[in-house]
Write a protein that holds these residues in place. Structure first.
Motif, PDB file in Angstrom:
ATOM      1  N   TYR A 180      22.267  47.715  21.305  1.00 51.04           N
ATOM      2  CA  TYR A 180      21.641  47.691  19.859  1.00 51.04           C
ATOM      3  C   TYR A 180      20.141  47.971  20.224  1.00 51.04           C
ATOM      4  O   TYR A 180      19.374  48.664  19.554  1.00 51.04           O
ATOM      5  CB  TYR A 180      21.902  46.486  19.247  1.00 51.04           C
ATOM      6  CG  TYR A 180      21.271  46.286  17.962  1.00 51.04           C
ATOM      7  CD1 TYR A 180      21.381  46.851  16.601  1.00 51.04           C
ATOM      8  CD2 TYR A 180      19.954  45.288  17.831  1.00 51.04           C
ATOM      9  CE1 TYR A 180      20.895  46.710  15.490  1.00 51.04           C
ATOM     10  CE2 TYR A 180      19.401  45.052  16.950  1.00 51.04           C
ATOM     11  CZ  TYR A 180      19.472  45.795  15.795  1.00 51.04           C
ATOM     12  OH  TYR A 180      18.942  45.526  14.650  1.00 51.04           O
ATOM     13  N   GLY A 181      19.502  47.242  21.212  1.00 53.22           N
ATOM     14  CA  GLY A 181      18.103  47.043  21.273  1.00 53.22           C
ATOM     15  C   GLY A 181      17.545  48.533  21.862  1.00 53.22           C
ATOM     16  O   GLY A 181      16.557  48.960  21.475  1.00 53.22           O
TER      17      GLY A 181
ATOM     18  N   ASN B  98      17.377  53.691  18.860  1.00 54.20           N
ATOM     19  CA  ASN B  98      16.529  53.595  17.887  1.00 54.20           C
ATOM     20  C   ASN B  98      17.131  54.714  16.689  1.00 54.20           C
ATOM     21  O   ASN B  98      17.883  55.478  17.005  1.00 54.20           O
ATOM     22  CB  ASN B  98      15.020  54.066  18.118  1.00 54.20           C
ATOM     23  CG  ASN B  98      15.132  55.734  18.806  1.00 54.20           C
ATOM     24  OD1 ASN B  98      15.514  56.316  18.334  1.00 54.20           O
ATOM     25  ND2 ASN B  98      14.388  55.726  19.838  1.00 54.20           N
TER      26      ASN B  98
ATOM     27  N   ALA C 171      22.720  41.585  19.975  1.00 55.07           N
ATOM     28  CA  ALA C 171      21.763  41.691  18.697  1.00 55.07           C
ATOM     29  C   ALA C 171      21.351  40.333  18.137  1.00 55.07           C
ATOM     30  O   ALA C 171      20.236  40.040  17.953  1.00 55.07           O
ATOM     31  CB  ALA C 171      22.519  42.339  17.903  1.00 55.07           C
TER      32      ALA C 171
ATOM     33  N   ASN D 153      18.954  38.485  20.711  1.00 56.68           N
ATOM     34  CA  ASN D 153      17.535  38.889  20.799  1.00 56.68           C
ATOM     35  C   ASN D 153      16.888  39.233  19.711  1.00 56.68           C
ATOM     36  O   ASN D 153      15.443  39.261  19.731  1.00 56.68           O
ATOM     37  CB  ASN D 153      17.851  40.242  21.449  1.00 56.68           C
ATOM     38  CG  ASN D 153      18.212  40.286  22.933  1.00 56.68           C
ATOM     39  OD1 ASN D 153      17.636  39.702  23.933  1.00 56.68           O
ATOM     40  ND2 ASN D 153      19.463  40.505  23.166  1.00 56.68           N
ATOM     41  N   ASP D 154      17.661  39.015  18.497  1.00 55.15           N
ATOM     42  CA  ASP D 154      16.813  39.266  16.987  1.00 55.15           C
ATOM     43  C   ASP D 154      17.383  38.020  16.126  1.00 55.15           C
ATOM     44  O   ASP D 154      18.554  38.288  15.430  1.00 55.15           O
ATOM     45  CB  ASP D 154      17.076  40.555  16.613  1.00 55.15           C
ATOM     46  CG  ASP D 154      16.277  40.790  15.336  1.00 55.15           C
ATOM     47  OD1 ASP D 154      15.575  39.980  14.712  1.00 55.15           O
ATOM     48  OD2 ASP D 154      16.201  42.137  14.895  1.00 55.15           O
TER      49      ASP D 154
END
Length: 209
Positions: free
Chosen positions: A34-35, A38, A124, A127-128
């Motif tokens: 995911y990270g 883009n 995800a 990290n977010d």
């Protein structure tokens, strides 16, 4: 061409574009993470302008949520799990045995769809924090589904007489979980069919008289 036909063709084109974007996101999130993915990468794979993704979804987090939600459902129709034919058909079964015969494959089909994106979602969320906020934290929707199934199950002929709704819900929730599915199918190399057979036999042993 009539106005209705033009509207229908426009709606079909919009749905196809949405589908391509979600599929591209799924492929890239699974392959690259995911990270590391883009929106331009997703746009290139889907064959659309990146502005189209912003217009349709708003941002990458919203696209991930749409991906997860449609993967669980199996399509983009706004129909809750409790109203899906596989679920309503299973809970309408006459006996406990018949319900499990229908319910385990139906639940396992959801697990098979969701399993490829589980690691993506876990990473995800880790990290977010804003990703975790996309899903309500005050209610476990998967448990709601399993408890609804348990309420129907305990009332059917063939269910253990001493079985409570809470115990049945816990067993359905635990055994038919993405974590356990991934442990056997992804990590231990079981086939989906072997998983369905094992989960069904295990639940029959635990839940049926």
């Amino acid at each position: 061409m009539t106005a209705v036909k033009r509207l229908n063709k426009r709606a079909e084109k919009a749905q196809e574009t949405r589908r391509r974007i979600i599929q591209a996101a799924s492929d890239l999130f699974v392959e690259d993470g995911y990270g590391a993915t883009n929106l331009q990468d997703i746009a290139d794979l889907a064959g659309v302008a990146v502005q189209t993704i912003y217009f349709v979804f708003g941002n990458k987090r919203a696209l991930l949520k749409e991906l997860v939600d449609t993967t669980i459902a199996g399509d983009a129709e706004p129909v809750a799990t409790l109203d899906r034919p596989w679920f309503t058909g299973a809970v309408a079964a006459r006996t406990a045995e018949e319900m499990l015969t229908a319910y385990v494959p139906g639940s396992s089909a959801v697990l098979a769809r969701v399993s490829p994106i589980m690691r993506v979602l876990e990473a995800a969320v880790a990290n977010d924090p804003e990703v975790a906020a996309l899903w309500p934290q005050d209610e476990d929707l998967r448990y709601v589904v399993q408890r609804t199934a348990a309420e129907a199950f305990v009332a059917k002929p063939g269910a253990r007489e001493d079985l409570t709704t809470e115990d049945a819900a816990d067993l359905l929730y635990g055994i038919l979980s993405p974590e356990l599915y991934l442990l056997f199918v992804r990590d231990r190399g079981w086939t989906h069919e072997r998983w369905v057979h094992w989960a069904g036999q295990t639940l029959r042993t635990q839940l049926c008289a």
